[in-house]
Design a protein around this motif. Structure first.
Motif, short mmCIF file in Angstrom:
data_model
loop_
_atom_site.label_atom_id
_atom_site.label_comp_id
_atom_site.label_asym_id
_atom_site.label_seq_id
_atom_site.Cartn_x
_atom_site.Cartn_y
_atom_site.Cartn_z
N LYS A 212 0.86 -1.21 0.00
CA LYS A 212 0.00 0.00 0.00
C LYS A 212 0.89 1.25 0.00
O LYS A 212 1.54 1.56 0.98
N VAL A 213 0.84 1.93 -1.12
CA VAL A 213 1.79 3.03 -1.30
C VAL A 213 1.26 4.37 -0.77
O VAL A 213 0.11 4.72 -1.00
N PHE A 214 2.12 5.05 0.00
CA PHE A 214 1.86 6.47 0.35
C PHE A 214 2.62 7.35 -0.64
O PHE A 214 2.05 8.23 -1.26
N TYR A 304 -6.56 -2.45 7.13
CA TYR A 304 -6.81 -1.15 6.46
C TYR A 304 -6.32 0.03 7.30
O TYR A 304 -6.23 1.14 6.82
N ASN A 305 -6.01 -0.21 8.57
CA ASN A 305 -5.53 0.89 9.43
C ASN A 305 -4.04 1.21 9.27
O ASN A 305 -3.53 2.11 9.92
N ASN A 306 -3.36 0.43 8.46
CA ASN A 306 -1.94 0.72 8.15
C ASN A 306 -1.05 0.76 9.40
O ASN A 306 -0.33 1.72 9.63
C1 LIG Z 1 -4.08 3.20 4.49
O1 LIG Z 1 -3.25 3.62 3.44
C2 LIG Z 1 -3.89 3.69 2.17
C3 LIG Z 1 -2.85 4.19 1.15
O2 LIG Z 1 -1.88 3.26 1.01
C4 LIG Z 1 -5.05 4.61 2.20
O3 LIG Z 1 -5.69 4.62 0.95
C5 LIG Z 1 -6.00 4.24 3.29
O4 LIG Z 1 -7.02 5.18 3.39
C6 LIG Z 1 -5.27 4.13 4.61
N1 LIG Z 1 -6.16 3.68 5.64
C7 LIG Z 1 -6.60 4.49 6.61
C8 LIG Z 1 -7.58 3.85 7.60
O5 LIG Z 1 -6.24 5.58 6.70
#
Ligand SMILES: *[C@@H]1O[C@H](CO)[C@@H](O)[C@H](O)[C@H]1NC(C)=O
Ligand SMILES: *[C@@H]1O[C@H](CO)[C@@H](O)[C@H](O)[C@H]1NC(C)=O
Ligand SMILES: *[C@@H]1O[C@H](CO)[C@@H](O)[C@H](O)[C@H]1NC(C)=O
Length: 318
Positions: A212-214, A304-306
């Motif tokens: 999951k790319v930032f 999904y919480n990274n």
């Molecule tokens: C986690 O990171 C992704 C981008 O890689 C993002 O789209 C997603 O919203 C992020 N999740 C949260 C809960 O912020």
């Protein structure tokens, strides 16, 4: 000094000149009276005197006229002329004195005219000397001003030459910096691991693929292989944060530089989530690889919480 002397000469010259001038002017009505009181010899002497240096008188007259009309300022050139004339005049004066001695009666008569001329002269001379002084003063002011101006122009030309060369070297430096900056690779990445929950434990080490790319400036981190490849020789900063929610399994990640383990970070806890996090600054050669490995028998978690992330960037090239 010379200036004062010249003024004195000038004054003497004017005295003589006016004397002659006055004589010429008054010649008409004084001539008869004059003739009555002179004898043959004095007339001869007088002629002799007039013939001594007629060119001097002409020159002096011309000069006098120029000065009086102010057609020409008295410069050093004229002062030189006056000095020459002074010398010649003083010779004539000696002769005149001789003549006077020879003819005292006539001298006395002439003296009358001289006095009259002197009166006239003293009315005129301060103004003439003022003019001459002012001209010389203006000349000297002009010379010193011109010299000063020339020096200042030279100095400021010098200054601007120096500034020009400094400016051009600064411009070169700026260009170099711009080029260096443009050529300097932009490297920065930040990824989170997965939305899939727990990974592991496995009975072998596996390279973690953060998917999951930032950000991924320079595309130096490959999410398909999980490997960061240094695009240039330099100093890089890496950090990671790993999480596990399995109370019975250890959390353990290792950071590798090429095939060499840089660090092991692990932890276990009987209750709740566990995390390990760390940061490293590494000097890398171009093509060096950096990656995170899940240790054999250990587990890691992300959703999904990274929670679990891997980031890095180039601090500076070396
Ligand atoms: C986690 O990171 C992704 C981008 O890689 C993002 O789209 C997603 O919203 C992020 N999740 C949260 C809960 O912020
Ligand atoms: C003043 O000096 C300059 C330069 O020496 C010269 O060109 C100019 O003729 C001078 N002016 C006068 C009025 O003497
Ligand atoms: C101007 O520069 C020259 C050469 O750099 C130097 O010799 C001269 O002294 C300088 N003149 C002034 C007025 O600064």
């Amino acid at each position: 000094m010379r200036f004062h002397r010249v003024n004195v000469v000038f004054l003497v010259f004017l005295l003589c000149l006016n004397w002659t001038w006055a004589q010429e002017k008054n010649g008409g009505y004084d001539e008869s009276k004059f003739a009555e009181e002179t004898d043959e010899r004095s007339e001869i002497n007088d002629n002799r005197q007039k013939n001594i240096s007629p060119d001097i008188w002409t020159e002096l007259k011309e000069l006098r006229d120029m000065v009086i009309k102010q057609e020409m300022p008295l410069g050093f050139y004229h002062m030189d002329v006056l000095t020459v004339l002074e010398t010649r005049l003083s010779c004539s004066q000696t002769e005149v004195e001789e003549l006077k001695r020879e003819n005292a009666g006539k001298y006395l008569l002439k003296h009358k005219y001289e006095l009259r001329s002197l009166k006239y002269l003293f009315r005129q001379s301060p103004r003439l000397i003022d003019i001459s002084n002012t001209c010389v003063w203006l000349y000297m002011v002009n010379v010193s001003f011109s010299t000063d101006l020339r020096d200042r122009i030279t100095a400021s030309e010098n200054k601007s030459t120096v500034l020009e060369s400094r400016l051009s070297s600064s411009e070169t430096e700026v260009e170099e910096l711009k080029r260096e900056n443009a050529e300097r690779p932009k490297v920065a990445f930040s990824f989170a691991l997965t939305d899939a929950g727990r990974i592991g434990p496995f009975n072998t080490d596996i390279t973690l693929k953060f998917t999951k790319v930032f950000t991924n400036f320079g595309q130096a981190y490959n999410p398909n292989t999980g490997i960061f490849i240094a695009p240039t020789r330099g100093v890089y900063y890496f950090r990671f944060s790993a999480m596990n929610n399995n109370r019975n399994a250890w959390l353990g990640v290792k950071l590798y530089l090429n095939d060499k383990k840089i660090a092991l970070n692990d932890d276990i806890k009987s209750v709740g989530n566990i995390r390990v996090t760390n940061a490293y600054v590494l000097q890398l050669e171009k093509g060096d690889v950096v990656y995170l490995v899940l240790r054999t028998g250990h587990a890691i978690f992300d959703d999904y919480n990274n929670h679990t992330t891997f980031s890095g960037f180039l601090l500076f090239p070396v």
